[in-house]
Design a protein around this motif. Sequence first.
Motif, PDB file in Angstrom:
ATOM      1  N   SER A  58      49.267  36.821  21.442  1.00 26.70           N
ATOM      2  CA  SER A  58      48.216  37.435  22.251  1.00 26.70           C
ATOM      3  C   SER A  58      48.848  38.068  23.485  1.00 26.70           C
ATOM      4  N   LYS A  60      47.998  37.496  26.420  1.00 26.57           N
ATOM      5  CA  LYS A  60      48.148  36.407  27.394  1.00 26.57           C
ATOM      6  C   LYS A  60      49.486  35.683  27.188  1.00 26.57           C
ATOM      7  N   ASP A  63      52.246  38.012  28.353  1.00 21.93           N
ATOM      8  CA  ASP A  63      52.250  38.039  29.814  1.00 21.93           C
ATOM      9  C   ASP A  63      52.913  36.792  30.387  1.00 21.93           C
TER      10      ASP A  63
END
Length: 101
Positions: A58, A60, A63
């Motif tokens: 993902s 996320k 990141d």
Amino acid sequence: MSNFSQRKLARLLNRSPSTVSREIRRNRTVPGNELFERVLNGLIRQYLPKGTDLSVYSQKQLDAIAYELNIRPRKRFDFKCPIEDMTEVMAKQHEVPASIQ
């Protein structure tokens, strides 16, 4: 550019693919760029094995990996992470001069 496509690298670095492409072209002839790519690939492979399909992660998760890479201590910052160095610089900028106190 090893096993990372420009699009995947752009996503990992939170940049547009055109920005990554432009920087790669601009820096292709810079001495040491090959070394930089090897170091970057080595750092990324600490989190993602060679040949990993980034589409299974993902944004996320990507990141979080980028954050971990960005907060690593750097020799150029006297082995502090960049945010610590920036905090010190900002604190110095906002000190009140002795003549005003």
